[in-house]
Each structure stands twice: as C-alpha cells, then as structure tokens.
Design a protein around this motif. Structure first.
Motif, PDB file in Angstrom:
ATOM      1  N   GLU A 191      33.829  42.257  33.415  1.00 46.84           N
ATOM      2  CA  GLU A 191      33.902  43.227  33.569  1.00 46.84           C
ATOM      3  C   GLU A 191      33.016  43.905  34.996  1.00 46.84           C
ATOM      4  N   PRO A 192      32.895  44.956  35.796  1.00 44.21           N
ATOM      5  CA  PRO A 192      32.664  45.177  37.006  1.00 44.21           C
ATOM      6  C   PRO A 192      31.303  45.188  37.096  1.00 44.21           C
ATOM      7  N   THR A 193      30.365  44.405  36.683  1.00 50.69           N
ATOM      8  CA  THR A 193      28.919  44.640  36.556  1.00 50.69           C
ATOM      9  C   THR A 193      28.318  43.472  37.458  1.00 50.69           C
ATOM     10  N   PRO A 194      27.023  43.533  37.332  1.00 51.21           N
ATOM     11  CA  PRO A 194      26.243  42.302  38.190  1.00 51.21           C
ATOM     12  C   PRO A 194      26.310  40.879  36.870  1.00 51.21           C
ATOM     13  N   PHE A 195      26.090  41.636  35.660  1.00 55.50           N
ATOM     14  CA  PHE A 195      26.143  40.638  34.621  1.00 55.50           C
ATOM     15  C   PHE A 195      27.521  39.766  34.542  1.00 55.50           C
ATOM     16  N   GLY A 196      28.377  40.801  34.739  1.00 57.39           N
ATOM     17  CA  GLY A 196      30.025  40.250  34.142  1.00 57.39           C
ATOM     18  C   GLY A 196      30.233  39.169  35.329  1.00 57.39           C
ATOM     19  N   LEU A 197      29.933  39.538  36.806  1.00 58.60           N
ATOM     20  CA  LEU A 197      29.930  38.771  37.791  1.00 58.60           C
ATOM     21  C   LEU A 197      29.374  37.334  37.867  1.00 58.60           C
ATOM     22  N   HIS A 198      28.089  37.587  37.409  1.00 56.20           N
ATOM     23  CA  HIS A 198      27.337  36.127  37.374  1.00 56.20           C
ATOM     24  C   HIS A 198      27.799  35.390  36.171  1.00 56.20           C
ATOM     25  N   ASP A 199      28.254  35.711  35.089  1.00 64.63           N
ATOM     26  CA  ASP A 199      29.064  35.167  33.993  1.00 64.63           C
ATOM     27  C   ASP A 199      30.389  34.501  34.458  1.00 64.63           C
ATOM     28  N   LEU A 200      31.206  35.387  35.074  1.00 65.52           N
ATOM     29  CA  LEU A 200      32.524  35.309  35.626  1.00 65.52           C
ATOM     30  C   LEU A 200      32.339  33.863  36.551  1.00 65.52           C
ATOM     31  N   LYS A 201      31.375  33.765  37.211  1.00 66.92           N
ATOM     32  CA  LYS A 201      31.196  32.632  38.266  1.00 66.92           C
ATOM     33  C   LYS A 201      31.228  31.260  37.276  1.00 66.92           C
ATOM     34  N   ILE A 218      40.149  42.495  34.830  1.00 69.87           N
ATOM     35  CA  ILE A 218      38.846  43.452  34.652  1.00 69.87           C
ATOM     36  C   ILE A 218      39.077  44.460  33.858  1.00 69.87           C
ATOM     37  N   ASN A 219      38.240  44.278  32.884  1.00 66.91           N
ATOM     38  CA  ASN A 219      38.055  45.324  31.777  1.00 66.91           C
ATOM     39  C   ASN A 219      37.140  46.447  32.131  1.00 66.91           C
ATOM     40  N   ARG A 220      37.203  47.461  31.596  1.00 59.00           N
ATOM     41  CA  ARG A 220      36.183  48.820  31.798  1.00 59.00           C
ATOM     42  C   ARG A 220      36.261  49.098  33.218  1.00 59.00           C
ATOM     43  N   ASP A 221      37.546  49.061  33.905  1.00 57.76           N
ATOM     44  CA  ASP A 221      37.388  49.271  35.646  1.00 57.76           C
ATOM     45  C   ASP A 221      36.684  50.743  35.593  1.00 57.76           C
ATOM     46  N   GLY A 222      35.910  50.611  36.613  1.00 58.66           N
ATOM     47  CA  GLY A 222      35.330  51.864  37.108  1.00 58.66           C
ATOM     48  C   GLY A 222      34.163  52.369  36.578  1.00 58.66           C
ATOM     49  N   VAL A 223      33.404  51.196  35.752  1.00 59.00           N
ATOM     50  CA  VAL A 223      32.021  51.734  35.380  1.00 59.00           C
ATOM     51  C   VAL A 223      31.052  51.042  36.325  1.00 59.00           C
ATOM     52  N   GLY A 224      31.226  49.922  37.157  1.00 59.60           N
ATOM     53  CA  GLY A 224      30.253  49.284  37.907  1.00 59.60           C
ATOM     54  C   GLY A 224      30.543  49.430  39.407  1.00 59.60           C
ATOM     55  N   LYS A 234      37.622  36.760  47.918  1.00 62.67           N
ATOM     56  CA  LYS A 234      36.793  35.442  48.730  1.00 62.67           C
ATOM     57  C   LYS A 234      37.231  34.359  48.041  1.00 62.67           C
ATOM     58  N   GLU A 235      37.353  34.354  46.818  1.00 65.31           N
ATOM     59  CA  GLU A 235      37.712  33.105  46.068  1.00 65.31           C
ATOM     60  C   GLU A 235      39.329  32.701  45.980  1.00 65.31           C
ATOM     61  N   LYS A 236      40.117  33.656  46.373  1.00 67.30           N
ATOM     62  CA  LYS A 236      41.449  33.608  46.058  1.00 67.30           C
ATOM     63  C   LYS A 236      42.002  33.433  44.697  1.00 67.30           C
ATOM     64  N   ILE A 237      41.216  34.308  43.830  1.00 65.53           N
ATOM     65  CA  ILE A 237      41.615  34.382  42.385  1.00 65.53           C
ATOM     66  C   ILE A 237      42.609  35.535  42.164  1.00 65.53           C
ATOM     67  N   PRO A 238      43.540  35.387  41.615  1.00 69.74           N
ATOM     68  CA  PRO A 238      44.414  36.626  41.314  1.00 69.74           C
ATOM     69  C   PRO A 238      43.774  37.471  40.308  1.00 69.74           C
ATOM     70  N   ILE A 239      43.614  38.880  40.791  1.00 73.15           N
ATOM     71  CA  ILE A 239      43.278  39.783  39.581  1.00 73.15           C
ATOM     72  C   ILE A 239      44.736  40.357  39.037  1.00 73.15           C
ATOM     73  N   LEU A 240      44.901  39.720  37.501  1.00 73.03           N
ATOM     74  CA  LEU A 240      45.896  39.751  37.012  1.00 73.03           C
ATOM     75  C   LEU A 240      46.001  41.352  36.314  1.00 73.03           C
ATOM     76  N   MET A 241      45.126  42.057  35.988  1.00 71.08           N
ATOM     77  CA  MET A 241      45.331  43.433  35.285  1.00 71.08           C
ATOM     78  C   MET A 241      43.920  43.919  35.633  1.00 71.08           C
ATOM     79  N   LYS A 242      43.962  45.319  35.523  1.00 67.67           N
ATOM     80  CA  LYS A 242      42.786  46.308  35.549  1.00 67.67           C
ATOM     81  C   LYS A 242      42.905  47.123  34.169  1.00 67.67           C
ATOM     82  N   ILE A 243      41.961  46.922  33.153  1.00 65.62           N
ATOM     83  CA  ILE A 243      42.061  47.837  32.194  1.00 65.62           C
ATOM     84  C   ILE A 243      40.486  48.964  32.328  1.00 65.62           C
ATOM     85  N   PRO A 244      41.074  50.356  32.575  1.00 62.92           N
ATOM     86  CA  PRO A 244      39.982  51.112  32.995  1.00 62.92           C
ATOM     87  C   PRO A 244      39.122  51.609  31.673  1.00 62.92           C
TER      88      PRO A 244
END
Length: 289
Positions: A191-201, A218-224, A234-244
């Motif tokens: 999810e597009p939040t600081p916690f989401g990014l931290h744990d994604l890494k 990316i789920n809940r796209d638009g909240v963060g 930056k890491e060349k990771i494909p974003i497969l889908m965004k669920i709003p």
C-alpha cells in the motif's frame, strides 16, 4: 505455473488479490488455490467452499522412558531450543519448544528416547466449479506454522498439475519463505504508505535472495504518497496493477464478496495480469537457457 502472493506486512490486500485472481482465471481454466496463512486462513470466506479434512500434520517429538534414563543431561545439552530440562532425578519435556530434529534420540547413550507423533494442525480441501482450494490450519497455541505449510504444499502438489496460486502469510519470516519457495513468480502486494514501503523493501530482499521473478501490486492506491512508485521505478520493479481506494470495493470486501463478481471490468484486468506474468516467466526461462 505456481504464482505466490506475498506481502511484507499484514492487511495490504494479499487475500483480495489471491482470491480475485483465482476466480478470474477459473472462468477459463482449472485453478488450485493454496491458503498458506495457516494461523488464520481466510480465502474461503470469499469462496464458501465446503471443506473436508485431508490429513493431520504431525511432528515427531521425544518420548522418554524414565526407567532407562540415567539423567546424564546429554539430550538437554544438545537441544538448542531448550525443549528438555534434566533434573537430578527427573526430566521435563516442553513440546511447544521442540523442533523435531531428532538429535536428543541420537545422543542418548541409554536408548531411553523414542519418538512419537504430536499433532500440530490439519490440511483441508474442497472444490467448486473450477477452483480446488487447499488450506492448512495450525492448532491454537502452536507456535510453528512452517511444518504445516510444508505439508500443505506437499499434499497439494502431490498429484495435481493445475495452475496454482499460493496465498502466503504476511511478513518475511520462515513461513513466508516456505510458502514462496519453488514458485515461478511472486506478486508482492503493498500500500502507498511509509509502513507499506518499509515492509515492501524487506519482501523484495527476500524474493531477490530466493531468485524468484516478481512484481508489485499497489492496493488502496490514492491513500498515501508516491514513494512506493518512485522506489519501484528506481529498482526497476514492474508495477503490475493498482487497485484504488474505492468505497464499493471496500463494501464488497466487508461482506465477504470478491469485487470481480460485481465489477466486471476487473475480471479482465486480472486475466491480463496473469497473461503478463505468464509471458514474463516464459521470457525468463528462455533467457536462462
């Protein structure tokens, strides 16, 4: 084809993705869905398949014959998990600490230790239309879920060659590694939040170490914010889908309904997602050869 759905943290929408992907593909082919979140399996909330028990999951644990034991303490000194405590005239076994390695039996010079089964969970399965669901269920109070996940995968793949979707538990610990190991592709849900990014890494580090091709949803796209997207670029990771972040999707989830059943356009999006993954895996295999 084995596709794992994982996430670095709980609550990102991993089950939502796994179930909606399985239901979308089941329109055209047979799908096997494995719920490896054995501490709290919940895929079937959205499928309502009648499940039946397949087998027990057991661990071998020591059964100590105290009449033969001289209380030397070799077994307790060997055990790295402190599952055995030897007193001057007694020996105490803590079953929930035992990792079933069998070492205590090997070092016992008095042949006072045999092994017996201790049930820690069960495997269940059910089928409806084109979906074959397998789930593991860890007994309440048990701490080791990895053996249940291992047995779940072994049982499910024993005689089946279907397209498989594996819903992994959250996090990046041993149960997740066991779930995603030996899969062809891993979808990381965030999810597009600081916690989401931290744990994604953290999750990215795991799948890269295991050398599993992967992409991000990316789920809940638009909240963060856009930090997750910038990181993936930056890491060349494909974003497969965004669920709003969508009120109707949330409403359907809250009543146990997969949103592809009400929002038809998403069914094709999940089919396109699978087609992209299938092509990526083929290209990866061709490149490796």
């Amino acid at each position: 084809m084995k596709i794992a759905i994982a996430s670095g943290k709980g609550g990102t929408g991993k089950t939502t993705v796994a179930v909606n992907l399985a239901l979308s593909l089941a329109e055209k082919t047979r799908v096997m869905l494995l719920d490896c979140d054995v501490e709290e399996p919940n895929d079937n909330i959205f499928l309502n398949i009648e499940l039946s028990k397949v087998k027990d999951v057991n661990l071998l644990v020591p059964n100590i014959d105290k009449s033969r034991c001289n209380f030397c303490g070799d077994c307790a000194r060997f055990c790295q998990y402190n599952a055995l405590a030897v007193l001057p005239n007694d020996i105490i076994f803590f079953p929930h600490l035992c990792h079933s390695c069998g070492g205590c039996k090997l070092v016992c010079q008095m042949n006072a230790i045999n092994e017996e089964d201790r049930r820690i969970g069960i495997i269940e399965k059910g089928e409806r239309k084109n979906i074959l669901l397998y789930q593991g269920l860890l007994n309440i109070s048990e701490s080791m879920s990895t053996p249940v996940i291992k047995e779940l995968k072994k049982t499910a793949f024993e005689n089946n060659r279907y397209l498989a979707i594996i819903d992994a538990p959250p996090g990046t610990a041993c149960p997740v590694i066991e779930s995603v190991y030996d899969t062809d592709y891993c979808i990381l849900v965030t999810e597009p939040t600081p916690f989401g990014l931290h744990d994604l890494k953290l999750a990215v580090e795991v799948v890269r170490t295991l050398k599993i091709p992967f992409g991000v949803i990316i789920n809940r796209d638009g909240v963060g914010n856009k930090d997750v997207e910038e990181y993936c670029a930056k890491e060349k990771i494909p974003i497969l889908m965004k669920i709003p972040q969508d009120e109707e999707i949330a409403r359907l989830y809250s009543i146990g309904v997969s949103f592809i059943k009400e929002l038809d356009e998403w069914k094709e999006r999940f089919i396109d997602l699978y087609n992209y993954i299938n092509e990526s895996v083929k290209n990866e295999a061709a490149y490796s050869n």
